[in-house]
Design a protein around this motif. Structure first.
Motif, PDB file in Angstrom:
ATOM      1  N   LEU A 202      -5.579 -64.172  99.926  1.00 36.14           N
ATOM      2  CA  LEU A 202      -5.465 -63.140  98.895  1.00 36.14           C
ATOM      3  C   LEU A 202      -6.348 -61.928  99.187  1.00 36.14           C
ATOM      4  O   LEU A 202      -6.068 -60.822  98.713  1.00 36.14           O
ATOM      5  N   LEU A 203      -7.393 -62.118  99.962  1.00 42.15           N
ATOM      6  CA  LEU A 203      -8.261 -60.988 100.324  1.00 42.15           C
ATOM      7  C   LEU A 203      -7.679 -60.142 101.453  1.00 42.15           C
ATOM      8  O   LEU A 203      -8.053 -58.986 101.633  1.00 42.15           O
TER       9      LEU A 203
ATOM     10  N   THR B  71      -0.528 -62.219  88.785  1.00 40.39           N
ATOM     11  CA  THR B  71      -1.278 -63.261  89.491  1.00 40.39           C
ATOM     12  C   THR B  71      -2.382 -62.646  90.350  1.00 40.39           C
ATOM     13  O   THR B  71      -3.530 -63.095  90.336  1.00 40.39           O
ATOM     14  N   LEU B  72      -2.031 -61.581  91.068  1.00 39.99           N
ATOM     15  CA  LEU B  72      -3.011 -60.926  91.931  1.00 39.99           C
ATOM     16  C   LEU B  72      -4.111 -60.270  91.098  1.00 39.99           C
ATOM     17  O   LEU B  72      -5.289 -60.333  91.462  1.00 39.99           O
ATOM     18  N   LEU B  73      -3.739 -59.663  89.980  1.00 39.26           N
ATOM     19  CA  LEU B  73      -4.729 -59.015  89.113  1.00 39.26           C
ATOM     20  C   LEU B  73      -5.762 -60.025  88.631  1.00 39.26           C
ATOM     21  O   LEU B  73      -6.963 -59.736  88.583  1.00 39.26           O
ATOM     22  N   TYR B  74      -5.309 -61.220  88.300  1.00 38.71           N
ATOM     23  CA  TYR B  74      -6.218 -62.291  87.850  1.00 38.71           C
ATOM     24  C   TYR B  74      -7.260 -62.596  88.938  1.00 38.71           C
ATOM     25  O   TYR B  74      -8.450 -62.679  88.669  1.00 38.71           O
ATOM     26  N   HIS B  75      -6.788 -62.749  90.189  1.00 40.48           N
ATOM     27  CA  HIS B  75      -7.694 -63.090  91.286  1.00 40.48           C
ATOM     28  C   HIS B  75      -8.591 -61.920  91.669  1.00 40.48           C
ATOM     29  O   HIS B  75      -9.782 -62.103  91.943  1.00 40.48           O
ATOM     30  N   VAL B  76      -8.049 -60.695  91.670  1.00 41.52           N
ATOM     31  CA  VAL B  76      -8.851 -59.528  92.016  1.00 41.52           C
ATOM     32  C   VAL B  76      -9.969 -59.315  90.996  1.00 41.52           C
ATOM     33  O   VAL B  76     -11.094 -58.935  91.355  1.00 41.52           O
TER      34      VAL B  76
END
Length: 200
Positions: free
Chosen positions: A2-3, A26-31
């Motif tokens: 994801l990075l 989903t990406l916003l959650y991890h970022v």
């Protein structure tokens, strides 16, 4: 994984989500988590109608994660997890290559050392002599999948290690986008446990 999109250039979340093939939410959650941990930062904002567009990038070119805080039960398990994507790609592509070459593949079980009760299992084409190696016929695609053991003294082993690295670096320097893409795997390690049983 994801990075990955954030390492090279400033990138928007929508572009990164497309690259990763994940949902934007989903990406916003991890970022958000990565920003809290100091792994990602906002590098710039572009004013647009409505909401400003934010660009993100990692805060460093590399990050070290101690083994003790990974979810892996053992170092062997961690290596298997890291190698799995590459292993899957290699097996997928070599299987596709074999299928394009012939439909007559099967498994051959044989022994070269009957007194030692050791057997070898290999993929072979029907009626193919054991002495022939698939892929070395000039008309066939270039591929190689080989696993074996060598008895080497330390100096020779270090020389082989260097030769393999130098050879791969030389071919990396010659690459052009128009050439056929090849996937390779090369490994070398001393063996302490010679039982060759799958243990942790």
């Amino acid at each position: 994984r994801l990075l990955e999109p954030f390492f090279d250039d400033d990138v928007t979340l929508s572009d990164a989500a497309k690259t990763l093939e994940v949902k934007l939410t989903t990406l916003l959650y991890h970022v958000t988590k990565f920003m809290r941990l100091g792994l990602i930062e906002i590098t710039k904002e572009e004013a647009r109608k409505g909401k400003a567009v934010k660009y993100y990038r990692t805060t460093a070119r590399s990050f070290f994660v101690p083994f003790d805080i990974t979810p892996s039960l053992s170092l062997k398990h961690l290596l298997a997890q890291l190698d799995k994507p590459s292993e899957d790609i290699f097996n997928r592509e070599i299987a596709r290559t074999l299928q394009e070459m012939s439909s007559q593949w099967g498994i051959e079980v044989f022994t070269d050392k009957p007194k030692e009760n050791s057997i070898i299992i290999a993929i072979k084409r029907k009626h193919e002599p054991r002495t022939s190696e698939p892929g070395f016929d000039p008309s066939e695609p270039a591929f190689l999948s080989q696993l074996g053991d060598l008895h080497l003294d330390f100096v020779t082993a270090k020389a082989l290690q260097k030769d393999l690295r130098d050879l791969l670096e030389r071919y990396h320097k010659k690459q052009t986008p128009k050439e056929q893409l090849y996937f390779y795997r090369v490994g070398l390690t001393p063996v302490q446990d010679q039982s060759f049983e799958p243990k942790d």
